[in-house]
Design a protein around this motif. Structure first.
Motif, PDB file in Angstrom:
ATOM      1  N   UNK A 200     -26.125   6.615  19.316  1.00  0.00           N
ATOM      2  CA  UNK A 200     -25.344   5.420  19.646  1.00  0.00           C
ATOM      3  C   UNK A 200     -23.847   5.729  19.599  1.00  0.00           C
ATOM      4  N   UNK A 201     -23.076   4.849  20.176  1.00  0.00           N
ATOM      5  CA  UNK A 201     -21.616   4.944  20.073  1.00  0.00           C
ATOM      6  C   UNK A 201     -21.030   3.559  20.273  1.00  0.00           C
ATOM      7  N   UNK A 202     -19.888   3.317  19.659  1.00  0.00           N
ATOM      8  CA  UNK A 202     -19.182   2.045  19.838  1.00  0.00           C
ATOM      9  C   UNK A 202     -18.009   2.275  20.787  1.00  0.00           C
ATOM     10  N   UNK A 203     -17.897   1.396  21.752  1.00  0.00           N
ATOM     11  CA  UNK A 203     -16.761   1.478  22.683  1.00  0.00           C
ATOM     12  C   UNK A 203     -16.480   0.093  23.210  1.00  0.00           C
ATOM     13  N   UNK A 204     -15.204  -0.251  23.348  1.00  0.00           N
ATOM     14  CA  UNK A 204     -14.774  -1.564  23.850  1.00  0.00           C
ATOM     15  C   UNK A 204     -15.431  -2.713  23.086  1.00  0.00           C
ATOM     16  N   UNK A 205     -15.642  -2.516  21.803  1.00  0.00           N
ATOM     17  CA  UNK A 205     -16.228  -3.560  20.975  1.00  0.00           C
ATOM     18  C   UNK A 205     -17.719  -3.769  21.211  1.00  0.00           C
ATOM     19  N   UNK A 206     -18.362  -2.846  21.906  1.00  0.00           N
ATOM     20  CA  UNK A 206     -19.792  -2.977  22.230  1.00  0.00           C
ATOM     21  C   UNK A 206     -20.546  -1.829  21.579  1.00  0.00           C
ATOM     22  N   UNK A 207     -21.692  -2.157  20.956  1.00  0.00           N
ATOM     23  CA  UNK A 207     -22.532  -1.103  20.396  1.00  0.00           C
ATOM     24  C   UNK A 207     -23.464  -0.585  21.492  1.00  0.00           C
ATOM     25  N   UNK A 208     -23.351   0.697  21.814  1.00  0.00           N
ATOM     26  CA  UNK A 208     -24.170   1.298  22.877  1.00  0.00           C
ATOM     27  C   UNK A 208     -25.266   2.167  22.280  1.00  0.00           C
ATOM     28  N   UNK A 209     -26.499   1.947  22.746  1.00  0.00           N
ATOM     29  CA  UNK A 209     -27.624   2.783  22.343  1.00  0.00           C
ATOM     30  C   UNK A 209     -28.027   3.645  23.534  1.00  0.00           C
ATOM     31  N   UNK A 210     -28.238   4.934  23.287  1.00  0.00           N
ATOM     32  CA  UNK A 210     -28.676   5.821  24.368  1.00  0.00           C
ATOM     33  C   UNK A 210     -30.038   6.407  23.992  1.00  0.00           C
ATOM     34  N   UNK A 211     -31.018   6.248  24.890  1.00  0.00           N
ATOM     35  CA  UNK A 211     -32.361   6.807  24.675  1.00  0.00           C
ATOM     36  C   UNK A 211     -32.563   7.942  25.660  1.00  0.00           C
ATOM     37  N   UNK A 212     -32.842   9.128  25.142  1.00  0.00           N
ATOM     38  CA  UNK A 212     -33.002  10.318  25.988  1.00  0.00           C
ATOM     39  C   UNK A 212     -34.461  10.709  26.067  1.00  0.00           C
ATOM     40  N   UNK A 213     -35.061  10.556  27.253  1.00  0.00           N
ATOM     41  CA  UNK A 213     -36.412  11.079  27.467  1.00  0.00           C
ATOM     42  C   UNK A 213     -36.301  12.444  28.145  1.00  0.00           C
ATOM     43  N   UNK A 214     -37.033  13.421  27.673  1.00  0.00           N
ATOM     44  CA  UNK A 214     -37.062  14.738  28.314  1.00  0.00           C
ATOM     45  C   UNK A 214     -35.954  15.636  27.807  1.00  0.00           C
ATOM     46  N   UNK A 215     -36.229  16.935  27.812  1.00  0.00           N
ATOM     47  CA  UNK A 215     -35.205  17.853  27.317  1.00  0.00           C
ATOM     48  C   UNK A 215     -34.161  18.108  28.408  1.00  0.00           C
ATOM     49  N   UNK A 216     -33.006  18.573  27.955  1.00  0.00           N
ATOM     50  CA  UNK A 216     -31.917  18.844  28.889  1.00  0.00           C
ATOM     51  C   UNK A 216     -30.830  19.605  28.172  1.00  0.00           C
ATOM     52  N   UNK A 217     -29.793  20.040  28.918  1.00  0.00           N
ATOM     53  CA  UNK A 217     -28.744  20.848  28.294  1.00  0.00           C
ATOM     54  C   UNK A 217     -27.578  19.983  27.797  1.00  0.00           C
ATOM     55  N   UNK A 218     -27.913  18.811  27.262  1.00  0.00           N
ATOM     56  CA  UNK A 218     -26.847  17.902  26.816  1.00  0.00           C
ATOM     57  C   UNK A 218     -26.451  18.160  25.363  1.00  0.00           C
ATOM     58  N   UNK A 219     -25.204  17.733  25.058  1.00  0.00           N
ATOM     59  CA  UNK A 219     -24.740  17.752  23.677  1.00  0.00           C
ATOM     60  C   UNK A 219     -24.442  16.303  23.320  1.00  0.00           C
ATOM     61  N   UNK A 220     -25.056  15.812  22.244  1.00  0.00           N
ATOM     62  CA  UNK A 220     -24.877  14.411  21.865  1.00  0.00           C
ATOM     63  C   UNK A 220     -23.406  14.119  21.556  1.00  0.00           C
ATOM     64  N   UNK A 221     -22.740  15.037  20.847  1.00  0.00           N
ATOM     65  CA  UNK A 221     -21.320  14.817  20.498  1.00  0.00           C
ATOM     66  C   UNK A 221     -20.467  14.619  21.749  1.00  0.00           C
ATOM     67  N   UNK A 222     -20.701  15.520  22.716  1.00  0.00           N
ATOM     68  CA  UNK A 222     -19.928  15.474  23.965  1.00  0.00           C
ATOM     69  C   UNK A 222     -20.228  14.171  24.716  1.00  0.00           C
ATOM     70  N   UNK A 223     -21.500  13.789  24.777  1.00  0.00           N
ATOM     71  CA  UNK A 223     -21.866  12.551  25.482  1.00  0.00           C
ATOM     72  C   UNK A 223     -21.233  11.334  24.821  1.00  0.00           C
TER      73      UNK A 223
END
Ligand SMILES: [Zn+2]
Length: 593
Positions: A200-223
């Motif tokens: 999750x991350x907070x931005x513009x006063x909104x709590x955002x939840x991110x659900x990741x299905x499947x593997x990938x070359x992502x970095x959570x910190x960067x996202x």
């Protein structure tokens, strides 16, 4: 036993004390067969018959998908468990009739094996529910609130959806219960069920939840960092974010399918290796696009697009505003968030501009018609589409850019398209609480740009003219030149299939069309020599005006020969040159501030 009895009484109290007379139950006993089991419990029914309907489409994706095709037998029972009569009356309607009492339970299975952002899917790795293809509705009850209970398969531990959980719900099973305000709300909240990674991350006063299905070359910190930037940049357009919570469901797969917008969530289908380099910028652009939709189309919208009619196509001539303006803003947001330089932004816009003006269909199909006919043309392309249709995304984004520049020029760098969008939002979404008609939208444009908008509409919205780009960009310090030239052209494109060279497309009025060659013909020989796609592509690129080319081709197992006499084709094309002192141009600075 007493424990069970208390539990049942508790459930009864929970469900009925809140006046919820509609309850859906979703289960998935055997994910390997790709079937969801759906139960709809309707209480407090006033009539002894009603129609149950399955939507034909998913809002945001303008195609009749006929979701009823995935439904097998529909069964219904009264409160005593007796079978109630069910009769199918048209392609997506089941009549439930002849029952006593005021409570009916309907049960059916839905086949779900199409993983895209607008369809549903279930296998042993996860379940994805796009509500309009899974949950049926009763027309008269569409505006009523209700509950959705989800009983995940025992191997699935996580449920992600923008629906709010019913806080009083207690279950000894692993089931969870969610509330919805009405049917539109229920199907506007897609559901991911499985073992997805959450962050999750907070931005513009909104709590955002991110659900990741499947593997990938992502970095959570960067996202977290980059998605925060995109959200803040998008919110800055309006200065206000209407959500408290927002959910991203991201499918990391081989075949990326794009995204689908919802009021407080989105589903993105992306290639699992998209999170590096240029591909990553494309991913952020998709995030910006779908996020911007939470305003433009989900709230600022044509009157036809919400509340929805799920029973038939919902026609509007304004998709060029909904998708086109959003496509313009996805690039502006990337620029304002620092992911595009000024040159990146301009190159991206001019590449779209050249694509639009270079498309044959742009001279045949006005952008308002492309919007209206999306259901039967854009979403159902055929081999002739490139000759007759254009993209309301691309041409709409160029029109958004032109309107932005016209507003900036008219108000001498004090107002822009941002202000126009803010006005639409506050006038129609906040004050009138509805969408606008086509004419109302035009009147709003007239209000900000004046009478000249009539001719603009005639030429570029309901017409197919090429705008005078030189004149449009000149006051902003950009020198735009027309660089299209007639070039020798055969006018066919080829594909290679099972070792055969097949004609993929034929340009209208081209020398290939004149010679009688059609799509799907197999090109066998050229000037007495056997050819393949590679050799023909090279040859066709070097032909000269008036050159005669003998072609041997096969159609439906018959062999034919013909001669192509190469003629010239001029594809419209533009380039821009930035003036040296551009940074002193206050209009340019206001545009790309
Ligand atoms: Zn879109």
């Amino acid at each position: 036993m007493i424990k069970h009895l208390l539990f049942i009484i508790f459930l009864f109290v929970v469900i009925f004390s809140f006046g919820q007379n509609i309850k859906y139950k979703l289960s998935m006993n055997q994910p390997q067969n790709h079937y969801y089991q759906v139960e709809i419990e309707l209480s407090d029914l006033k009539k002894s018959e009603f129609n149950l309907k399955m939507p034909i489409w998913a809002p945001g994706s303008y195609l009749a998908r006929e979701f009823a095709k995935n439904v097998n037998l529909v069964k219904a029972f009264d409160s005593k468990g007796n079978i109630v009569k069910v009769k199918k009356t048209n392609k997506n309607t089941w009549k439930i009739y002849g029952f006593k009492g005021n409570r009916v339970v309907i049960k059916y299975d839905v086949y779900a094996f199409e993983l895209s952002v607008r369809t549903s899917f279930l296998d042993l790795t996860h379940g994805f529910v796009s509500g309009s293809g899974v949950f049926m509705y009763v027309e008269e009850l569409k505006n009523k609130p209700g509950l959705l209970e989800i009983i995940p398969h025992k191997s699935f531990k996580v449920i992600t959806t923008a629906l709010n959980e019913e806080i009083f719900w207690k279950s000894e099973f692993s089931s969870r219960c969610y509330k919805f305000n009405n049917y539109d709300h229920l199907v506007d909240c897609p559901i991911e069920i499985g073992n997805q990674l959450l962050f999750s991350f907070d931005a513009s006063g909104v709590n955002h939840t991110v659900a990741m299905y499947g593997f990938g070359n992502y970095s959570v910190d960067k996202l977290q960092k980059d998605m925060t930037n995109i959200v803040e940049s998008a919110t800055a357009v309006f200065g206000y974010n209407p959500n408290k919570e927002y959910t991203f469901i991201i499918h990391n797969v081989v075949n990326a399918q794009g995204g689908l917008e919802h009021k407080n969530s989105t589903v993105l289908s992306v290639n699992r290796w998209t999170y590096e380099g240029e591909q990553y910028i494309k991913f952020l652009k998709l995030v910006a696009h779908e996020y911007f939709h939470l305003w433009n189309v989900k709230r600022i919208r044509p009157i036809e697009l919400g509340p929805f009619n799920y029973d038939q196509e919902n026609f509007t001539s304004l998709l060029w505003v909904m998708e086109g303006f959003t496509s313009y803003y996805e690039k502006l947001i990337l620029y304002r968030a620092g992911y595009y330089s000024q040159i990146d932004f301009l190159n991206s816009m001019f590449s779209t501009l050249n694509y639009v003006e270079g498309s044959l269909g742009s001279r045949v199909q006005p952008v308002s018609h492309a919007s209206f006919d999306a259901w039967i043309k854009a979403y159902r392309p055929n081999e002739n589409s490139h000759n007759t249709t254009m993209s309301y995304y691309s041409r709409g984004s160029i029109i958004a850019m032109i309107l932005d520049i016209q507003i900036i020029k008219k108000y001498n760098g004090k107002r822009s398209l941002d202000n126009f969008m803010q006005d639409l939002y506050s006038k129609y979404y906040i004050k009138k609480k509805r969408g606008f008609s086509e004419n109302e939208f035009k009147q709003e444009l007239k209000k900000i740009l004046g009478e000249s908008i009539e001719q603009f509409y005639t030429d570029y919205i309901d017409g197919t003219k090429i705008p005078n780009y030189t004149e449009i960009f000149f006051p902003l310090g950009l020198n735009v030149k027309y660089i299209g030239k007639p070039k020798p052209s055969v006018g066919m494109t080829l594909s290679s299939s099972q070792g055969k060279t097949i004609v993929k497309s034929i340009r209208n009025n081209s020398s290939s069309e004149q010679a009688g060659i059609s799509v799907n013909d197999e090109i066998i020989g050229c000037n007495g020599i056997r050819v393949n796609k590679k050799s023909l592509d090279i040859y066709f690129n070097t032909v000269e005006l008036g050159e005669e080319i003998d072609i041997l081709f096969a159609r439906d197992e018959q062999i034919f020969s013909t001669t192509i006499i190469v003629d010239a084709y001029e594809k419209p094309e533009f380039k821009y040159i930035i003036e040296d002192n551009i940074n002193n141009n206050h209009l340019f600075n206001y545009w790309l501030k």
